[in-house]
Motif scaffolding. Structure first.
Motif, short mmCIF file in Angstrom:
data_model
loop_
_atom_site.label_atom_id
_atom_site.label_comp_id
_atom_site.label_asym_id
_atom_site.label_seq_id
_atom_site.Cartn_x
_atom_site.Cartn_y
_atom_site.Cartn_z
N PRO A 14 0.81 -1.22 0.00
CA PRO A 14 0.00 0.00 0.00
C PRO A 14 0.85 1.27 0.00
CG PRO A 14 -0.85 -1.57 1.59
CD PRO A 14 0.46 -2.12 1.11
N LEU A 15 1.94 1.26 0.76
CA LEU A 15 2.84 2.42 0.76
C LEU A 15 3.46 2.63 -0.61
CD1 LEU A 15 4.72 2.13 4.18
CD2 LEU A 15 3.22 4.00 3.44
N LEU A 16 3.84 1.53 -1.25
CA LEU A 16 4.41 1.61 -2.59
C LEU A 16 3.37 2.15 -3.58
CD1 LEU A 16 6.98 0.88 -4.22
CD2 LEU A 16 5.91 -1.34 -4.68
N ALA A 17 2.13 1.69 -3.45
CA ALA A 17 1.07 2.18 -4.32
C ALA A 17 0.83 3.67 -4.11
CB ALA A 17 -0.22 1.40 -4.07
N TRP A 18 0.85 4.10 -2.85
CA TRP A 18 0.68 5.52 -2.56
C TRP A 18 1.81 6.35 -3.16
CZ3 TRP A 18 3.85 8.76 0.43
CH2 TRP A 18 3.32 10.05 0.67
N ALA A 19 3.05 5.87 -3.02
CA ALA A 19 4.20 6.62 -3.53
C ALA A 19 4.21 6.67 -5.05
CB ALA A 19 5.50 5.99 -3.01
N VAL A 20 4.01 5.51 -5.69
CA VAL A 20 4.07 5.45 -7.15
C VAL A 20 2.88 6.18 -7.78
CG1 VAL A 20 3.99 3.92 -9.16
CG2 VAL A 20 5.44 3.34 -7.20
N CYS A 21 1.67 5.86 -7.28
CA CYS A 21 0.47 6.45 -7.87
C CYS A 21 0.35 7.94 -7.55
CB CYS A 21 -0.78 5.72 -7.39
SG CYS A 21 -0.84 3.98 -7.85
N GLY A 22 0.59 8.29 -6.28
CA GLY A 22 0.40 9.67 -5.87
C GLY A 22 1.55 10.60 -6.20
N LEU A 23 2.77 10.16 -5.86
CA LEU A 23 3.92 11.04 -6.03
C LEU A 23 4.49 10.99 -7.44
CD1 LEU A 23 5.76 10.39 -2.64
CD2 LEU A 23 4.11 12.17 -3.21
N LEU A 24 4.60 9.78 -8.00
CA LEU A 24 5.24 9.63 -9.31
C LEU A 24 4.28 9.92 -10.47
CD1 LEU A 24 7.88 8.88 -10.71
CD2 LEU A 24 7.14 6.49 -10.69
N PHE A 25 3.04 9.38 -10.38
CA PHE A 25 2.09 9.54 -11.47
C PHE A 25 1.10 10.68 -11.24
CE2 PHE A 25 3.78 5.48 -12.56
CZ PHE A 25 3.54 5.29 -13.91
N GLY A 26 1.08 11.24 -10.05
CA GLY A 26 0.20 12.37 -9.79
C GLY A 26 -1.27 12.04 -9.68
N VAL A 27 -1.60 10.81 -9.32
CA VAL A 27 -3.00 10.44 -9.11
C VAL A 27 -3.48 11.13 -7.83
CG1 VAL A 27 -4.63 8.55 -8.73
CG2 VAL A 27 -2.68 8.23 -10.27
N ARG A 28 -4.64 11.72 -7.86
CA ARG A 28 -5.16 12.47 -6.72
C ARG A 28 -6.60 12.07 -6.41
NH1 ARG A 28 -0.56 13.26 -6.43
NH2 ARG A 28 0.63 15.21 -6.41
#
Length: 315
Positions: free
Chosen positions: A244-258
């Motif tokens: 879940p932390l990896l998903a938050w980092a990749v999706c939120g920080l890297l891909f900009g999903v909000r």
């Protein structure tokens, strides 16, 4: 959403799950009945729910390719991390590695994520694209490795075994229901209201029945916490915390999903190891005891952590 509100949302989940555990422990309902309840949910109720909801959904909003692509990237990175860690531990059989990848990256959608999302958000629609990605990509990779690793164990050739496994995977009721809903939706095929009402009526029973079946199973087999191995703890920690932390980092920080989609993707990643891990382990005779333990223990850990994840990503 605060912790108290998140816990309130989990009350129906805990009620259905806990009733199964209690009734099995008291032998009011035999634990063996969990298979019948689980089969009803997986083979009938969940497909009805998925079909009806996909057919009536706005596919453009449902399949947010930016968000799904971000989740796929996070899952791919998780696969590489687990494969590397497995190799570092000395595991050389591709089937052993594939089993651990499945345990750490795939999520329990039909039996766990669907009822939890319905309870939290009133719909399980965000799970549909991830479910298809999981079955049509991740599961096929695992099946391919498992089948090719059985060289010499069957009279059929590797290509024939692989073909049968792929067809069987894609022909499961859950996948067929999703694909049928998408096709009929895209073709604007009109279905009678009675058909959709019937699918909705049966689909509404999927959540409590699936959780009740899981509780029955746990109540029957028990839980050996003291006997948990370091490998089990590491895989459970990866599945319920690291992924879940990896998903938050990749999706939120890297891909900009909000917004809502980031919440959906992190919660999906936080779901426990799927029950079909045990099915695969039995079929291919690899890590059977490990798989059974991971399914049960990751389910309990996930239940405990879900309110915290919901508060963290949606608060």
């Amino acid at each position: 959403m605060g912790t108290a509100a998140a816990l309130e949302k989990l009350v129906p989940v805990l009620l259905a799950f806990g009733a199964g555990v209690l009734l099995a422990r008291r032998k009011t309902v035999p634990a063996e009945a969990s298979k019948a309840f689980a089969d009803y949910a997986f083979l009938f109720a969940v497909p009805c729910y998925l079909f009806g909801n996909i057919y009536t959904s706005d596919l453009g909003a449902l399949f947010d390719w930016h968000a799904i692509g971000a989740y796929a990237a996070a899952a791919a990175l998780a696969v590489l991390l687990i494969a590397f860690a497995s190799g570092a531990r000395g595991l050389r059989d591709p089937r052993d590695v594939a089993l651990r990848v499945m345990a750490g990256v795939q999520v329990n959608t039909a039996y766990f994520a669907v009822p939890v999302f319905i309870t939290f958000f009133g719909t399980a629609a965000p799970i549909f694209p991830v479910l298809l990605f999981q079955v049509c990509v991740l599961s096929l990779v695992v099946i391919s490795i498992m089948e090719l690793g059985r060289a010499g164990e069957s009279s059929a050739g590797p290509a024939q075994r692989l073909s049968r496994a792929v067809v069987a995977s894609l022909a499961t009721p859950v996948v067929l229901a999703c694909n049928a809903g998408i096709v009929l939706n895209l073709l604007s095929v009109h279905l009678p209201k009675a058909v959709l009402d019937g699918a909705s009526f049966v689909g509404d029973s999927a959540s409590p029945i699936a959780l009740f079946a899981l509780g029955l199973h746990l109540g029957g087999v028990g839980l050996d916490v003291r006997g948990t191995s370091r490998e089990e703890m590491a895989l459970i920690a990866f599945k319920c915390l690291a992924f879940p932390l990896l998903a938050w980092a990749v999706c939120g920080l890297l891909f900009g999903v909000r917004g809502e989609w980031l919440t959906y993707l992190v919660l999906i990643a936080a779901m426990p190891t799927p029950q079909n891990l045990f099915v695969f382990a039995q079929r291919y005779d690899v890590g059977v005891d490990l798989s059974a333990s991971l399914v049960i223990k990751s389910s309990l850990v996930s239940l405990l952590l879900l309110p915290l994840w919901l508060q963290t990503v949606a608060g």
